[in-house]
Design a protein around this motif. Structure first.
Motif, short mmCIF file in Angstrom:
data_model
loop_
_atom_site.label_atom_id
_atom_site.label_comp_id
_atom_site.label_asym_id
_atom_site.label_seq_id
_atom_site.Cartn_x
_atom_site.Cartn_y
_atom_site.Cartn_z
N UNK A 79 8.04 19.06 86.29
CA UNK A 79 8.22 20.91 86.50
C UNK A 79 8.70 21.35 86.64
N UNK A 80 7.83 21.48 87.72
CA UNK A 80 7.97 22.25 88.91
C UNK A 80 9.36 22.52 89.56
N UNK A 81 10.15 21.46 89.78
CA UNK A 81 11.28 21.02 90.38
C UNK A 81 12.69 21.01 89.45
N UNK A 82 12.33 20.91 88.10
CA UNK A 82 13.28 21.62 86.89
C UNK A 82 13.06 23.33 86.69
N UNK A 83 11.38 23.64 86.50
CA UNK A 83 11.23 25.91 86.27
C UNK A 83 12.45 25.84 87.43
#
Length: 137
Positions: A126-130
């Motif tokens: 989620x951090x990468x995607x965010x």
């Protein structure tokens, strides 16, 4: 000439390969001397692939919606209907829908001599995607 009538059910994308709800409709399946694999892949908002590579590269052509794509070490790119993206053989990458939009692309590639089309890696966090840019820029 071989005609394959539409009758194959839409399949949910495997959880090992995708985050979120993704649906796959086969278009071309390697058979005989053909090594072509093509699928229409439907991503719900926020859905995405895991990191992966393709032995002979991959082209995706967006047919609707707004998506995101990233190669390892590069920026996350916003991609839109009509855009075409080519990933080099062995290039680690992911792609999927923007957080607030559906996205459908046609995925086209050639399988290797053993019939393999991809090597799947870790899920995009989620951090990468965010870290994606706003889709209105």
């Amino acid at each position: 000439m071989q005609i394959t009538r539409s009758g194959v059910d839409t399949n949910a994308g495997p959880a090992e390969w995708f985050t979120g709800a993704v649906y796959v409709d086969p278009i071309a399946v390697p058979s005989g001397s053909s090594r072509l694999s093509a699928s229409s892949v439907h991503f719900t908002p926020g859905a995405r692939t895991a990191w992966h590579t393709h032995p002979n590269g991959q082209t995706i052509h967006l047919v609707e919606g707004v998506g995101l794509a990233q190669r390892q070490g590069g920026p996350i790119e916003v991609i839109r209907a009509g855009d075409r993206v080519f990933f080099d053989p062995g290039e680690n990458h992911w792609h999927g829908a923007a957080p607030s939009r559906f996205m459908t692309h046609i995925a086209m590639l050639q399988v290797d001599d053993d019939g393999n089309n991809a090597v799947w890696g870790l899920h995009v966090t989620d951090e990468e995607y965010g870290a994606a840019p706003a889709i209105d820029t």
